[in-house]
Scaffold this motif. Structure first.
Motif, PDB file in Angstrom:
ATOM      1  N   HIS A   1       0.082  -6.065   8.456  1.00 10.01           N
ATOM      2  CA  HIS A   1       1.288  -5.966   7.780  1.00 10.01           C
ATOM      3  C   HIS A   1       0.861  -5.039   6.813  1.00 10.01           C
ATOM      4  CE1 HIS A   1       4.887  -7.339   6.547  1.00 10.01           C
ATOM      5  NE2 HIS A   1       4.476  -7.426   5.434  1.00 10.01           N
ATOM      6  N   ALA A   2       0.794  -3.784   6.935  1.00 13.14           N
ATOM      7  CA  ALA A   2       0.479  -2.837   5.778  1.00 13.14           C
ATOM      8  C   ALA A   2       1.641  -1.855   5.540  1.00 13.14           C
ATOM      9  CB  ALA A   2      -0.959  -2.129   6.064  1.00 13.14           C
ATOM     10  N   THR A   3       2.360  -1.675   4.286  1.00 13.01           N
ATOM     11  CA  THR A   3       3.485  -0.613   4.239  1.00 13.01           C
ATOM     12  C   THR A   3       3.069   0.599   4.305  1.00 13.01           C
ATOM     13  OG1 THR A   3       3.174  -1.176   1.945  1.00 13.01           O
ATOM     14  CG2 THR A   3       4.938  -2.369   2.968  1.00 13.01           C
ATOM     15  N   ILE A   4       1.708   1.011   4.203  1.00 14.54           N
ATOM     16  CA  ILE A   4       1.442   2.389   4.219  1.00 14.54           C
ATOM     17  C   ILE A   4       1.391   2.864   5.852  1.00 14.54           C
ATOM     18  CG2 ILE A   4      -1.200   1.997   4.410  1.00 14.54           C
ATOM     19  CD1 ILE A   4      -1.159   4.327   2.259  1.00 14.54           C
TER      20      ILE A   4
ATOM     21  N   PHE B   1       4.558   0.656  13.755  1.00 16.94           N
ATOM     22  CA  PHE B   1       5.237  -0.670  13.521  1.00 16.94           C
ATOM     23  C   PHE B   1       4.899  -1.601  14.333  1.00 16.94           C
ATOM     24  CE2 PHE B   1       9.215   1.805  11.961  1.00 16.94           C
ATOM     25  CZ  PHE B   1       8.791   1.733  10.814  1.00 16.94           C
TER      26      PHE B   1
ATOM     27  N   LEU C   1       9.349  -2.921   6.600  1.00 19.64           N
ATOM     28  CA  LEU C   1       8.347  -4.018   6.788  1.00 19.64           C
ATOM     29  C   LEU C   1       8.317  -5.166   5.892  1.00 19.64           C
ATOM     30  CD1 LEU C   1       5.645  -1.134   7.405  1.00 19.64           C
ATOM     31  CD2 LEU C   1       6.547  -2.568   9.097  1.00 19.64           C
TER      32      LEU C   1
ATOM     33  N   ILE D   1      11.185  -7.460   7.326  1.00 23.29           N
ATOM     34  CA  ILE D   1      10.731  -8.126   8.551  1.00 23.29           C
ATOM     35  C   ILE D   1       9.715  -9.006   8.581  1.00 23.29           C
ATOM     36  CG2 ILE D   1       9.330  -6.406  10.055  1.00 23.29           C
ATOM     37  CD1 ILE D   1      11.303  -6.353  12.216  1.00 23.29           C
TER      38      ILE D   1
ATOM     39  N   VAL E   1       0.627   8.474  11.312  1.00 23.21           N
ATOM     40  CA  VAL E   1       1.369   9.900  11.635  1.00 23.21           C
ATOM     41  C   VAL E   1       0.197  10.956  11.426  1.00 23.21           C
ATOM     42  CG1 VAL E   1       2.987  11.644  11.029  1.00 23.21           C
ATOM     43  CG2 VAL E   1       3.794   9.566  11.533  1.00 23.21           C
TER      44      VAL E   1
ATOM     45  N   ALA F   1       2.453  -3.171  12.256  1.00 23.36           N
ATOM     46  CA  ALA F   1       2.949  -3.546  10.897  1.00 23.36           C
ATOM     47  C   ALA F   1       4.069  -4.305  10.678  1.00 23.36           C
ATOM     48  CB  ALA F   1       3.189  -2.121  10.324  1.00 23.36           C
ATOM     49  N   VAL F   2       4.754  -4.703  11.678  1.00 24.99           N
ATOM     50  CA  VAL F   2       6.141  -5.535  11.604  1.00 24.99           C
ATOM     51  C   VAL F   2       5.438  -7.057  11.617  1.00 24.99           C
ATOM     52  CG1 VAL F   2       7.701  -4.218  12.472  1.00 24.99           C
ATOM     53  CG2 VAL F   2       6.662  -5.595  14.081  1.00 24.99           C
TER      54      VAL F   2
ATOM     55  N   TYR G   1      11.569   8.323   3.865  1.00 25.89           N
ATOM     56  CA  TYR G   1      10.791   7.808   5.029  1.00 25.89           C
ATOM     57  C   TYR G   1       9.951   6.843   4.408  1.00 25.89           C
ATOM     58  CZ  TYR G   1       6.662   8.234   8.020  1.00 25.89           C
ATOM     59  OH  TYR G   1       5.677   8.026   9.082  1.00 25.89           O
TER      60      TYR G   1
ATOM     61  N   ILE H   1       2.670 -10.302  10.705  1.00 26.97           N
ATOM     62  CA  ILE H   1       2.170 -10.656   9.814  1.00 26.97           C
ATOM     63  C   ILE H   1       0.744 -10.887   9.784  1.00 26.97           C
ATOM     64  CG2 ILE H   1       4.399 -11.405   8.478  1.00 26.97           C
ATOM     65  CD1 ILE H   1       3.713 -14.290   9.399  1.00 26.97           C
TER      66      ILE H   1
ATOM     67  N   SER I   1       5.430   6.674  13.775  1.00 28.38           N
ATOM     68  CA  SER I   1       5.669   5.638  12.973  1.00 28.38           C
ATOM     69  C   SER I   1       6.180   4.273  13.740  1.00 28.38           C
ATOM     70  CB  SER I   1       7.019   6.198  12.000  1.00 28.38           C
ATOM     71  OG  SER I   1       6.644   7.209  11.388  1.00 28.38           O
TER      72      SER I   1
ATOM     73  N   ARG J   1      14.732  -6.426  18.107  1.00 31.13           N
ATOM     74  CA  ARG J   1      13.857  -6.377  16.803  1.00 31.13           C
ATOM     75  C   ARG J   1      12.443  -6.046  17.119  1.00 31.13           C
ATOM     76  NH1 ARG J   1      15.572 -10.765  12.294  1.00 31.13           N
ATOM     77  NH2 ARG J   1      17.792  -9.923  12.090  1.00 31.13           N
TER      78      ARG J   1
ATOM     79  N   TRP K   1      11.577  -0.338  20.688  1.00 30.78           N
ATOM     80  CA  TRP K   1      11.771   0.828  19.984  1.00 30.78           C
ATOM     81  C   TRP K   1      10.928   1.948  20.803  1.00 30.78           C
ATOM     82  CZ3 TRP K   1      11.107  -1.084  14.272  1.00 30.78           C
ATOM     83  CH2 TRP K   1      11.889  -2.195  14.206  1.00 30.78           C
TER      84      TRP K   1
ATOM     85  N   PRO L   1       2.989   3.478   8.569  1.00 30.34           N
ATOM     86  CA  PRO L   1       3.565   4.487   9.387  1.00 30.34           C
ATOM     87  C   PRO L   1       3.341   5.972   9.049  1.00 30.34           C
ATOM     88  CG  PRO L   1       5.383   2.953   8.400  1.00 30.34           C
ATOM     89  CD  PRO L   1       3.997   2.816   7.999  1.00 30.34           C
ATOM     90  N   PRO L   2       3.030   6.494   7.474  1.00 31.98           N
ATOM     91  CA  PRO L   2       2.551   7.775   7.334  1.00 31.98           C
ATOM     92  C   PRO L   2       1.146   7.729   7.667  1.00 31.98           C
ATOM     93  CG  PRO L   2       2.816   6.634   5.161  1.00 31.98           C
ATOM     94  CD  PRO L   2       3.643   5.796   6.258  1.00 31.98           C
TER      95      PRO L   2
ATOM     96  N   SER M   1       0.823  -1.190   0.018  1.00 33.71           N
ATOM     97  CA  SER M   1       0.015  -0.030   0.000  1.00 33.71           C
ATOM     98  C   SER M   1       0.803   1.147  -0.254  1.00 33.71           C
ATOM     99  CB  SER M   1      -1.030  -0.073   1.089  1.00 33.71           C
ATOM    100  OG  SER M   1      -0.282  -0.680   2.401  1.00 33.71           O
ATOM    101  N   MET M   2       2.162   1.084   0.259  1.00 27.57           N
ATOM    102  CA  MET M   2       2.934   2.121   0.358  1.00 27.57           C
ATOM    103  C   MET M   2       3.443   2.771  -1.320  1.00 27.57           C
ATOM    104  SD  MET M   2       4.340   4.397   2.543  1.00 27.57           S
ATOM    105  CE  MET M   2       5.259   4.128   3.881  1.00 27.57           C
TER     106      MET M   2
END
Lengths: 468, 476
Positions: B268-271, B257, A340, A343, B277, B260-261, A332, B263, B253, B171, B176, B273-274, A274-275
């Motif tokens: 687990h969606a790459t979008i 994570f 993501l 990992i 925010v 999102a890290v 970013y 599964i 972000s 990890r 974090w 972080p933004p 989705s990014m």
């Protein structure tokens, strides 16, 4: 005539002859470069056709290279559309100088990108020699070779065949073995309901039609707002631009997602992120911005008095900082996507990065990152760099090149180049230069057609600079 | 054609059709002294506090008491009193953590990023927005600590050499988080405090009582207002703004994570972080409005928190609300496009499963309702804007609820479950409101809630100010 209006003398010097004298030179240069690029692309494609042993790959590679070049310039147009819409909605000072280059880029999207889309559409319907896996898959599903058994309707068997074919085609390459038949993704269904060639081609034209309508309405209103004799009519047009622009941004976001999915992300069978559309959007923004900035800097260097006055070091610093922001955003977005996927390490997603970090692509990617983040970041932090026209020009030009290499990195590794003649990289560059020449030729032509600055809003900028 | 336009009409700058009247950063006819009278006198209690202050403080303090009861019972009985279970091991605790920490982001955005972007409208709202950030982060921090079950061992989260040879899992984004949130809190407090120093000095000099003079004198750390002081102050303020800016992005972000890290489908969606925010900024601005609208009315601060400030916040809310909505679209689209049985199956569960109502609730709150803000008349209406902000806060809470509830139905149906909060979940959550409002009301009472120093800089030169840093755009 009031004093304030008398200050608008620059408008008087903005005649067609004046613009012709300014822009004819670069336009001719663009034409020459474009022709050389296109001829080089054709020659290289011919040589490649002869040199590549694989019957399918020799047809695919020129199309893939063409897609790299075409996608880059299409994104310049789309990024410009985005900035223009934001400018119309917010009316910020930053966009007053940028407006004409952005508008010209939007028009160029139709004059250059749309006709050349026919080439991309052609590869979508080329069946087994298409660069898109789904077009090949569709072909296998619906046009089986006579004499052979009809492909099994059973999805599992079909997938096993594809997986076996992939292994056979790419050799004992463990990267491709990762795409195994036990993935949870149903490729047959994917091809049937979305990624079938006809529908995808129609969608492509629909995107152009929607954006075309949007740009047509926006520019028409812009003309009314800027030139209409009746100020009430002009004001109404300016206000309605805000609403059309807001709606336009909404449409833009959705269509940009589909464009990213259809034309680039679908090069990989199971990759979904989705990014990815967001990253693609960021690249579009950077390139559109860089092209516009280069135009402004050129006009300034040519001794255009208005640009020397209205585009002073302080304004350069503002626009340079915006460039810095987009560079940071790129980092970013990319880091988030990469981390993501790394990992998560899922069999659907990880091949995307495995392919793009092996066989030389790893070095390539590292270099691209270096020139896309640390170098421009460190440079653009300094006001001295941003206020120097030459430095800003060089950084913009560098980013244009880097974004192209970034986009090439999305597209090229979708095919295995293990046994391919390595000069295919030159084909990409030739396609990029060739289409770029055509683009810039039309772009300068469009830029010449209208005054270089929106006269009615110039006072905002002038008031600002007088204030400093 | 264009050359004649200006001559024909003979208009001045007014010809630009899109320009409206210049917005006012400060209303009224203020001088250096009247700024202190209007703002400083609230903190020094020279001005009486309105009745509403007592009502909100009392309500907040009562809820804070409930929080104390809930936490005491929790520490006695253990986390079993909450509704958490397997598969939904993260219940209210993570929802509330993310919600509160998201609210904090608007404060940092306003104070740091808008400073770097030279946005003058930040000036009147940055101080209380920063206070909001600090209290919101405190409320957020409570939840992971309590969720650990043994909060007295919270120091195990930090990597320190110990006899067990036990280290955090580096990890894991949960580790974090520890660094991100504690850094964020520290920098926010320092940034807030540094900004307060000149104001404390003003209060030291203007307080009526001796004890106030003594306390504000201590807090102002010997500020004398010399040119050296100002030079160093402005430098350090700018540096802190630079340090805070990446924190706006990094903290949420990293919070994203946390999900999102994994599964887990749809987590687990790459979008993420933004998307997180932007959602944080959306809810943060909603909270800023929820605080600003009543405060300016109760304390008659309309001259400083003008309609322009409120309008700017509303516009940011509208823009970020649209971006968050894009995130919802993107999630559903990518789940369908992937043709992954689990991604799409979980999406359908999310929309039409047993908790489907919460998904549509969030769409209604975060996408449908904020559309009202397109209309200027409604943006300018305090009641409408206040209501939209409350709805947005509810919507953003539901967003996290929807994400967490995904755990009830993910991969194998045999492992599916249900989740419902207990009364103790609610008591803890509502209790943090008590904590927030107690601290916030004390802040309003004893600390200047608007930066007097920065307001004075915005004043015109003839009134003793700096003309808004000599910007030509400033009000006349």
């Amino acid at each position: 005539m009031s004093d304030a209006a008398a200050n608008h003398t620059p408008v008087v010097s903005d005649t067609p002859e004046h613009r012709k004298a300014l822009l004819d030179g670069p336009q001719k240069f663009a034409l020459r470069v474009g022709l050389i690029g296109l001829i080089a692309f054709l020659i290289l494609s011919g040589i490649y056709y002869g040199a590549e042993a694989n019957e399918t790959a020799k047809v695919q590679q020129p199309f893939l290279s063409f897609l790299s070049g075409w996608m880059f310039w299409t994104l310049v147009g789309l990024g410009s559309l985005f900035f223009l819409l934001v400018q119309y909605v917010t009316g910020g000072r930053w966009g007053i100088l940028l407006r004409r280059p952005l508008e010209s880029n939007c028009r160029t999207l139709f004059l250059v990108s749309l006709p050349l889309f026919l080439v991309v559409a052609a590869t979508m319907i080329m069946g087994e020699k298409s660069i898109y896996w789904w077009a090949r898959h569709h072909h296998h599903m619906h046009h089986h070779v006579e004499g052979e058994a009809k492909p099994e309707s059973d999805a599992k068997k079909e997938k096993t065949q594809i997986a076996a074919a992939k292994v056979a085609k790419h050799g004992d390459d463990s990267i491709f073995n990762n795409i195994s038949p036990h993935l949870e993704v149903d490729e047959d269904e994917k091809v049937n309901d979305l990624l079938n060639p006809t529908f995808t081609v129609i969608r492509g034209f629909l995107y152009f039609a929607a954006f075309g309508l949007l740009i047509f309405v926006m520019l028409k209103k812009a003309m009314t707002a800027e030139y209409h004799d009746n100020l009430d009519v002009a004001r109404t047009a300016r206000f309605s631009q805000r609403y059309v622009g807001s709606f336009g941004l909404f449409v833009f976001a959705i269509f940009m997602t589909w464009i990213a999915t259809d034309w680039v992300m679908s090069l990989e069978p199971t990759f979904t992120s989705s990014m990815f559309p967001v990253i693609m959007f960021d690249n579009a923004a950077v390139t559109a911005y860089a092209v516009s900035l280069l135009t402004l800097l050129y006009l300034k260097r040519k001794g255009e008095p208005r640009f020397a006055n209205l585009f002073p070091a302080t304004e350069q610093i503002h626009l340079g900082s915006l460039m810095l922001a987009f560079t940071l955003a790129w980092t970013y977005f990319n880091f988030s996507q990469y981390m993501l996927i790394w990992i998560g390490n899922l069999p659907e997603e990880i091949p995307y990065y495995l392919k793009r970090t092996r066989g030389g692509w790893g070095w390539y990617a590292s270099l691209a990152v270096l020139f896309h983040f640390p170098i421009p970041f460190l440079l653009l932090l300094f006001r001295r760099v941003k206020s120097s026209p030459n430095a800003l020009r060089n950084i913009s030009a560098m980013l244009l090149v880097v974004v192209f290499f970034d986009e090439m990195w999305w597209i090229q590794p979708s095919m295995s180049h293990e046994h391919a003649p390595k000069f295919y990289v030159l084909m990409d560059v030739a396609a990029w230069v060739g289409i770029g020449g055509a683009w810039m030729f039309v772009f300068f032509g469009q830029l010449k057609k209208h005054p270089l600055l929106p006269a009615r809003e110039m006072y905002l900028l002038e008031a600002y600079h007088h204030g400093h | 054609m264009s050359t004649g336009v200006l001559e024909q009409h003979g208009d001045g700058p007014g010809v630009a059709p899109h320009v409206e009247a210049m917005p006012l950063a400060i209303g009224g006819n203020h001088s250096l002294g009247s700024v202190v009278d209007s703002i400083g006198d609230i903190a020094t209690c020279v001005k009486p506090h309105p009745r509403e202050w007592y009502i909100v403080f009392a309500a907040g303090f009562a809820m804070f008491g409930m929080f104390a009861v809930a936490v005491t019972y929790l520490l006695t009985m253990g986390t079993g009193i909450w509704g958490i279970n397997v598969p939904t091991a993260w219940g209210f605790a993570i929802i509330n953590f993310v919600w509160w920490i998201g609210i904090g982001h608007a404060g940092t955005l306003i104070s740091a990023i808008l400073l770097l972007l030279h946005q003058r409208w930040r000036t009147s709202i940055n101080r209380f927005a920063e206070a909001m950030t600090i209290f919101a982060v405190m409320c957020a921090g409570v939840f992971p600590l309590l969720h650990m079950g043994r909060p007295w061992l919270a120091y195990w989260l930090f990597p320190f050499p110990n006899n067990f040879a036990m280290w955090p899992q580096f990890r894991s984004p949960l580790a974090w988080d520890v660094f991100a949130v504690s850094t964020y809190f520290t920098v926010s407090v320092v940034f807030w405090y540094v900004g307060l120093i000149p104001d404390f000095a003003v209060l030291r000099d203007s307080s009526p009582t001796k004890i106030q003079k003594w306390i504000y004198g201590m807090l102002s750390m010997g500020w004398r207002g010399s040119a050296y002081h100002w030079r160093r102050y402005e430098k350090v303020y700018l540096i802190l703004a630079g340090i805070s800016t990446p924190l706006v992005f990094s903290v949420h972000s990293i919070v994203s994570f946390d999900f999102a890290v994994s599964i887990v489908p749809l987590w687990h969606a790459t979008i993420f972080p933004p998307f997180f925010v932007i959602g944080a900024i959306f809810s943060g601005f909603a909270m800023v409005l929820v605080l600003a609208i009543p405060l300016r009315k109760w304390y008659h601060l309309e001259d400083f928190i003008t309609d322009w400030h409120i309008d700017c916040c509303a516009k940011v809310m509208l823009a970020t609300g649209m971006m968050v909505s894009y995130g919802y679209f993107s999630e559903v689209w990518m789940a369908w496009y992937s043709h992954s049985e689990y991604e799409w199956g979980t999406s359908k569960q999310r929309m039409f499963g047993p908790y489907g109502w919460s998904f549509w609730c969030l769409i209604f709150c975060n996408f449908v309702v904020p559309q009202i803000l397109w209309v200027k008349k409604w943006r300018m209406n305090s009641i409408v804007l206040f209501s939209v902000s409350i709805v947005a806060l509810i919507g953003m809470w539901f967003e996290r609820y929807v994400i967490v509830i995904t755990l009830t139905r993910e991969y194998i149906p045999a492992a599916w479950g249900r989740y419902a909060p207990t009364i103790w979940d609610w008591a803890t959550f509502i209790g943090t409101f008590g904590m927030f409002f107690t601290f916030f009301m004390l802040f309003v009472r004893y600390v200047p809630m608007i930066s007097m120093t920065e307001i004075r800089e915005l004043l015109p030169k003839k009134s003793g100010g700096r003309d808004g840093h000599a910007s030509a755009e400033g009000p006349p």
